[in-house]
Enzyme design. Structure first.
Site, PDB file in Angstrom:
ATOM      1  N   HIS A 162      45.620  64.880 -29.498  1.00 39.24           N
ATOM      2  CA  HIS A 162      46.127  65.081 -28.135  1.00 39.24           C
ATOM      3  C   HIS A 162      47.339  66.009 -28.159  1.00 39.24           C
ATOM      4  CE1 HIS A 162      47.082  63.552 -23.977  1.00 39.24           C
ATOM      5  NE2 HIS A 162      48.296  63.940 -24.352  1.00 39.24           N
ATOM      6  N   GLU A 163      48.286  65.733 -29.051  1.00 39.38           N
ATOM      7  CA  GLU A 163      49.497  66.557 -29.118  1.00 39.38           C
ATOM      8  C   GLU A 163      49.208  67.955 -29.655  1.00 39.38           C
ATOM      9  OE1 GLU A 163      52.424  66.046 -27.886  1.00 39.38           O
ATOM     10  OE2 GLU A 163      51.853  64.062 -27.149  1.00 39.38           O
ATOM     11  N   HIS A 211      48.032  70.196 -26.937  1.00 39.32           N
ATOM     12  CA  HIS A 211      49.122  70.726 -26.105  1.00 39.32           C
ATOM     13  C   HIS A 211      49.693  71.994 -26.739  1.00 39.32           C
ATOM     14  CE1 HIS A 211      49.187  67.535 -23.243  1.00 39.32           C
ATOM     15  NE2 HIS A 211      49.713  66.612 -24.030  1.00 39.32           N
TER      16      HIS A 211
END
Length: 217
Positions: free
Chosen positions: A25-26, A29
């Site tokens: 998820h990170e 980003h």
């Protein structure tokens, strides 16, 4: 489906899906930020799935572990936030929304991948091989759908709030984002009171039904 596992077995099954769901998820980003012109995360080596680059002891290990052991109904957590510098964006509001959406988007793709792994387990038919694949696939689908839906909630600083900011008029966006200092407290209060479970229960049911169908379960 996990009820017949011991706590130790449950942790073993969940540990990789949880870590990769949160770190992926990170990393997503940071990848989208780079696409939009901000190389900050790239320069700091955060565009990687290496968990050691992303792990936050509380959000990646302790909280998911406690939620798993206490059987709250769903598991979530967070990694160290990927640094994003909006000064490098050509269209800051739009690009920040794209960066925010990339995290849940990664969770969606990972949920599909875990569903396909579970489907492979169903197809193998040899219990010693199929059951670990199915259990881990179910865990991967569950954690990624939870993170997908939780992060889309419009509570600053969750990803949904960045998307909301892009569509709000400026006069509303400023006070709205001032709620960020209270965001974690709001989220914990919603979790403790059962409101979060009530909000997410039906969307989680629909999402998991779709992924379980894809997995052939």
């Amino acid at each position: 489906m996990m009820d017949d596992l011991t706590q130790i077995q449950r942790i073993i099954v969940w540990i990789l899906p949880v870590i990769f769901a949160i770190t992926g998820h990170e990393a997503a980003h940071g990848w989208m930020a780079k696409k939009c012109g901000d190389n900050t995360a790239y320069m700091l080596g955060r565009l990687t799935l290496n968990p050691l680059k992303h792990i936050d002891p509380l959000g990646t290990l302790i909280l998911p572990g406690l939620l798993l052991l206490t059987g709250t109904g769903f598991v979530f957590g967070w990694a160290k936030p990927v640094p994003v510098d909006g000064r490098y964006f050509k269209k800051p509001l739009r690009d920040m929304a794209l960066v925010a959406a990339a995290g849940p988007g990664a969770n969606l793709l990972m949920a599909v991948a875990w569903a396909l792994l579970a489907r492979l387990g169903v197809m193998v038919g040899i219990e010693a091989i199929s059951m670990p694949l199915i259990y881990m696939g179910v865990a991967g689908m569950s954690i990624n759908t939870s993170l997908l839906l939780i992060n889309l909630l419009p509570i600053p600083p969750l990803d949904g709030s960045r998307i909301m900011t892009a569509v709000l008029p400026y006069r509303l966006a400023v006070p709205y984002n001032q709620l960020e200092r209270y965001g974690f407290i709001i989220l914990l209060a919603l979790l403790y009171t059962g409101v979060l479970d009530a909000i997410l229960q039906y969307p989680l049911y629909i999402a998991q039904k779709l992924f379980f169908s894809l997995a052939g379960l």
